[in-house]
Motif scaffolding. Sequence first.
Motif, short mmCIF file in Angstrom:
data_model
loop_
_atom_site.label_atom_id
_atom_site.label_comp_id
_atom_site.label_asym_id
_atom_site.label_seq_id
_atom_site.Cartn_x
_atom_site.Cartn_y
_atom_site.Cartn_z
N ALA B 448 0.82 -1.21 0.00
CA ALA B 448 0.00 0.00 0.00
C ALA B 448 0.85 1.26 0.00
CB ALA B 448 -0.95 -0.02 1.20
N ILE B 449 1.87 1.31 0.88
CA ILE B 449 2.66 2.54 0.96
C ILE B 449 3.50 2.72 -0.30
CG2 ILE B 449 4.68 1.54 2.12
CD1 ILE B 449 4.73 4.18 3.80
N GLU B 450 3.87 1.62 -0.92
CA GLU B 450 4.62 1.72 -2.18
C GLU B 450 3.74 2.28 -3.29
OE1 GLU B 450 7.67 -1.95 -1.03
OE2 GLU B 450 5.85 -2.35 -2.20
N ASP B 494 1.01 8.86 7.98
CA ASP B 494 0.05 8.27 8.89
C ASP B 494 -0.03 6.75 8.71
OD1 ASP B 494 -0.41 10.72 9.90
OD2 ASP B 494 -2.48 10.91 9.25
N TRP B 495 0.05 6.30 7.48
CA TRP B 495 0.02 4.86 7.23
C TRP B 495 1.17 4.18 8.00
CZ3 TRP B 495 3.35 1.13 5.61
CH2 TRP B 495 2.80 -0.09 5.18
N LEU B 496 2.35 4.82 7.90
CA LEU B 496 3.50 4.23 8.56
C LEU B 496 3.32 4.23 10.09
CD1 LEU B 496 6.23 2.95 8.34
CD2 LEU B 496 7.25 5.21 8.00
N ASP B 497 2.75 5.32 10.58
CA ASP B 497 2.48 5.38 12.02
C ASP B 497 1.48 4.31 12.44
OD1 ASP B 497 4.21 7.28 12.95
OD2 ASP B 497 2.84 8.94 12.61
N PHE B 498 0.39 4.17 11.65
CA PHE B 498 -0.60 3.15 11.98
C PHE B 498 0.04 1.76 11.95
CE2 PHE B 498 -4.14 5.96 10.01
CZ PHE B 498 -4.23 6.71 11.17
N LYS B 499 0.87 1.55 10.95
CA LYS B 499 1.48 0.24 10.77
C LYS B 499 2.41 -0.08 11.93
CE LYS B 499 1.85 -3.00 7.40
NZ LYS B 499 0.83 -3.40 6.43
N LEU B 500 3.12 0.93 12.39
CA LEU B 500 4.08 0.71 13.48
C LEU B 500 3.42 0.91 14.84
CD1 LEU B 500 7.21 2.44 11.90
CD2 LEU B 500 6.75 -0.02 12.09
N LEU C 489 -7.29 -2.79 -3.45
CA LEU C 489 -7.27 -4.07 -2.77
C LEU C 489 -6.28 -4.05 -1.60
CD1 LEU C 489 -8.81 -6.77 -3.52
CD2 LEU C 489 -6.58 -7.62 -4.21
N GLN C 490 -5.11 -3.47 -1.83
CA GLN C 490 -4.14 -3.33 -0.74
C GLN C 490 -4.70 -2.47 0.39
OE1 GLN C 490 -1.24 -4.95 -0.48
NE2 GLN C 490 -1.78 -5.93 -2.40
N ALA C 491 -5.38 -1.40 0.00
CA ALA C 491 -5.93 -0.50 1.03
C ALA C 491 -7.00 -1.21 1.84
CB ALA C 491 -6.49 0.75 0.36
#
Lengths: 509, 509, 509
Positions: B448-450, B494-500, C489-491
């Motif tokens: 997703a982040i990519e 934010d995605w990275l924060d949520f993920k971590l 889909l990833q999201a």
Amino acid sequence: MRPRFHTARGWTALAAAALVAVIPAAGAAAAAPEVSEATEECLSCHAVATPGIVADWKASRHAATTPMAALERPALERRVSADQVPPGLRMTVVGCAECHTANPDAHADTFDHNGYRVHVVVTPADCAACHPEERAQYDQNIMSHAYGNLHANPVYHNLVETTDGVQVVTEEGTRLESPDDLTLADSCFSCHGTEVKVAGTRTVETDLGEMDFPILTGWPNQGVGRVNPDGTLGACTSCHPRHGFSIEVARKPYTCGQCHKGPDVPAYKVYQVSKHGNLFASVGKEWNFSAVPWVVGRDFTAPTCATCHASLVVTDEGEVVARRSHRMNDRIGWRIFGLVYAHAHPKSPDTTVIRNRAGLPLPTELTGEPAAAFLIDKDEQARRRAAMQAVCRACHSRGWVEGHYARFDRAIETTNAMTLAATRILLRAWDEGAAKGLEQKDSIFNEAIEKMWVEQWLFYGNSVRFAAAMGGADYGVFANGRWVQAKNLQAMKDWLDFKLKKHKGGWLW
Amino acid sequence: MRPRFHTARGWTALAAAALVAVIPAAGAAAAAPEVSEATEECLSCHAVATPGIVADWKASRHAATTPMAALERPALERRVSADQVPPGLRMTVVGCAECHTANPDAHADTFDHNGYRVHVVVTPADCAACHPEERAQYDQNIMSHAYGNLHANPVYHNLVETTDGVQVVTEEGTRLESPDDLTLADSCFSCHGTEVKVAGTRTVETDLGEMDFPILTGWPNQGVGRVNPDGTLGACTSCHPRHGFSIEVARKPYTCGQCHKGPDVPAYKVYQVSKHGNLFASVGKEWNFSAVPWVVGRDFTAPTCATCHASLVVTDEGEVVARRSHRMNDRIGWRIFGLVYAHAHPKSPDTTVIRNRAGLPLPTELTGEPAAAFLIDKDEQARRRAAMQAVCRACHSRGWVEGHYARFDRAIETTNAMTLAATRILLRAWDEGAAKGLEQKDSIFNEAIEKMWVEQWLFYGNSVRFAAAMGGADYGVFANGRWVQAKNLQAMKDWLDFKLKKHKGGWLW
Amino acid sequence: MRPRFHTARGWTALAAAALVAVIPAAGAAAAAPEVSEATEECLSCHAVATPGIVADWKASRHAATTPMAALERPALERRVSADQVPPGLRMTVVGCAECHTANPDAHADTFDHNGYRVHVVVTPADCAACHPEERAQYDQNIMSHAYGNLHANPVYHNLVETTDGVQVVTEEGTRLESPDDLTLADSCFSCHGTEVKVAGTRTVETDLGEMDFPILTGWPNQGVGRVNPDGTLGACTSCHPRHGFSIEVARKPYTCGQCHKGPDVPAYKVYQVSKHGNLFASVGKEWNFSAVPWVVGRDFTAPTCATCHASLVVTDEGEVVARRSHRMNDRIGWRIFGLVYAHAHPKSPDTTVIRNRAGLPLPTELTGEPAAAFLIDKDEQARRRAAMQAVCRACHSRGWVEGHYARFDRAIETTNAMTLAATRILLRAWDEGAAKGLEQKDSIFNEAIEKMWVEQWLFYGNSVRFAAAMGGADYGVFANGRWVQAKNLQAMKDWLDFKLKKHKGGWLW
């Protein structure tokens, strides 16, 4: 391509008569009007230096008529609004020198050029020699203040900063660098208008030897609120582009679409999917976009942007349906564009004077209540609506028009309600410390949830309202309309939940 | 509709003269040029079998002139670049057989058809009999290598795989199935070009009895980098579509817009909201799109894509403003399209030869530093810019043009900086184990982040740069420009924060 | 503008002959056909009251011919399908009264108006006096049932509710208020059609004194499935807009684009970037959009929407390529629009009768298996495909057409597979309690992950399929196609992971 005729001397009168009958527009050409000596001199070099714009001008109405001839037209057919024009301008066509040497002392960009005091930037004050009413109306048009309304309003200015600035990511975090002038001129001010200033003079080696030219910053630009070197606001060339200055171009929706096509103000996109836009695209090639006045049903069978918002529209019998106005908001009671909520139109074209109860320079509170003292009242709204409906009713029955407006009014209510819903989520995010807002004296536009909030009104609310105003169908639903409005609200809620780490069974909502 | 003339024998010379004068283009028809016997034979069946393309061809310039006549035109007016054409092609029009039976031995798709050795796919080598310069230039055009540049570059190829593949979701996780050839031909290779190969022969029952035809894979296709059955690259029909092969179509922006309209390369969308695009839409119906050479100011008053990038443009006096080129990047110093950063244009049209310091086939490092050995140098950039500015200056002053380019250069810097900001977040995600990247030998496009990172440069960086290059205003801001660039960056953080799973007060940044 | 001719009496026959020869369409004007007394009376007021539509009608074919003359045309050239028309309509043109006073007893919106029993809403039953075949075909067209198919299907109706409703955010949570009728008429039903009902009568002060008019709800509307006050379904004005009722407008893609342009059904957007759309935009101005029958190659050189889906198309020799049909799905074997998966076309235009095995009113299971009993079988699919391919093959060879269709079929498979992948993630979200779905008797459209799921098929699946169907290139990739399908889909996966708080190393997938 227009047909071109090669003179064939020696024809009999009979054949010539047949030809004239076939193409009446050609007619027996009258003597071409005179070009001033100064303009002749401009043309002698610029036909080589910048042949494109010279050719554009040569095909224009300015090159084919004199102000004196324009003044003599019957009232409804007049394209000039002056009672008189200065004697020196009356008897020759409107050429290079007539505009680019006007009012030289008022222009900071005036420079000596082959013995003439020429300026680069032709301004509304220059055009006002022949078109004073249009200039005065445009001065009262909110568009003429588009630069200051954005730049001098600290809230909107911060939206610009957070949008156009460059973000730097380091180990410690992110840092926002303010956008430079080149970036601003290339983005927001491209439509809003730049401030054009003289930054000095430079010498250039040209084909005709060394020449001095002023160095202009904020140039080029044709934004609607351009701040000119003579202190005036606006650029007539926004809609009447150089050097044809054509009424046809201004009346076609592509002109408005240059700035009114993005997700923030999708007027042109909505027009494209409307019945009116369909008819323009399908049969508009047969319409007459140059006629003054503009006869409904004969010159066109569906409106363009100009028909509803600006043009002098009459019936076949010469009855005036709508008067010409360059104060484009003359037929607009609501400002549906928002920032943040749709609201009654501002009284002053300078919106920096507005203050809401919270002290912010916004036409409503953050929760939607209008800053009524700065907005037109219901009577003025009704007058403007009546002026617009007069255009509608040239084709549509009263019941039709009222049915349309009932939906439009309701769309304003529902989109404002959906903006309020998003605002309540944002306020909670600020309260709970999930984001930093007004109380923390932080930007209200820089965090992820704040940017989602902006799209709720700037993109989706606006799309629904423009669609409702102009019959845009899907632009009010799936194409950036109600569908996305509803989806965005869910995404805002979930973002807040993720941020606050509420778990299954313990969600914030 | 073009006027149609019914012969009315018995008119007097006088009336005939009048008619000719009215429509000079019709003229006194010379004897129609001859059609070859072979082409006559093609037409006799195909007027029934495929009447649409036969009619299209009949209305074309190819059907109305012979190569010999084309060779006799004055230099600037020539539409053929050959010094001579093969004797067999000189005296008849360019019909079916002239192209579809050329170079039969070179064509793997040649088959026996009613006694002729016909091939299906007409290629640049076939067209080169009359248009050798265009073919040679196009061979040096990066577009002719669009198939290989995508397919044979492992990084870009992986972008294709992760975009076009089918994902299968099971209890255990997701699995990516590689896209099949039909899917690839329908997606990326639709514009880039397919590899057209002969997979056998089949017998078909037709109205005229049984016939054998080659079975082609990768067909149909008109992509710019099509790999043809004779080994050549490209399809002239990408821009000069069958079977009119019209210069008018190639000069209109709709042709470029077929492939240059998506969020990755929004050139046509930007053009639409530019002043140039407005003028094309508003008054372009009066322009002459068929004239060779193309006279600025007379044949057109604002440029289309072709004007700036390909066409032979001259002034009314016959002075050459820009030479014709089918190496479309001849006037382009920067490759603003990116992948990943905007950079100086590659030297070779085959970009698979490029290697950055990290060993990747990319024109820059992941952090933006150019793989300079494979890119044109500053002198060549300046030469190309000067060639482009010569076109600008046919209408615009030097100060105008320089002001425009200063903004463009700055847009390249700021968008590259915003790509770097996104890349730094991605690199941190890889470092922290929130996603798998180069070190883990995983795709850099599948998480997703990519995918957010890809949009930062492929959609938003590109939109800003195209808008800056062509005066696209809102396409550089709200319509997939700076606004989304800034928003996407926040979403990546934010995605990275949520993920971590960083919590309030303990955010990564 | 059409050329206008001023009569010049006294010309010699010779010059007149020359003129006629130049513009054969003008001809020697026959005596203008008669206008009925009733229509004359309408016109006498409405030329002032609503001059726009009167002028539009005056320029129309309806105003220039009589049904009797129309009946006398050769079979292929006939624009009326009736064998006979009622005696009272035969000898006068088709004017106001002919349509607005037809079938007065059937119309709930009939009212007394200056001595006539007039109705507001002209319906397919009214038009059927001259066009009965078109009416009967359109009744079998799925579009005519667009209102009921949306409104009376509980699943689709819930999509409407969750899209158009207003959300209220309180301390306790969010609450959805159902959309009111004004909102529905302005959004979904704008294209699908409203139910137009008479809600009473009101008295209005007009320029001609007090008048009574019916109060209509759901008005104005021109949606394709409008429920009319006479009980009929549909609005001929959807495509033949008032009051020109032109075949030219209906044949231009802008008409279809009014409703088929959004991300849910991007047919027009795909057409714009297709080769066909390029040719229409580039050279369509020279095509004849009014000819009946429509001759491929002569009247047009690339298809518009109407060519492939509706029009009577013939060859220059008069051979019928495709028969006219107002059942627009006559040449369509697949319903690629989905809701939820692409599937064989429904048998009945009323899709509310469909039930899948799970008992839902959907043409497939949630996991994609077709509700085959309600869908056309493979033989009928093949017949429809053959009808469509006959149009393709007027220009393209068999191999070309088959190559195109192979990709199209594959795109249906891959997009359905990508919809299934998204559905599996949604089903897991429901299973794990991360969202509430069918088992919880909750809306399947109201939560964030559900809205992502909707876009997977409604936006991205549809975009890929429309692009594959019509050669839309980038619309199948970056412009809402495969790229976004993969990204979404990833999201969805990540959303579910965030919601279920799985941490690094412990992700759900």
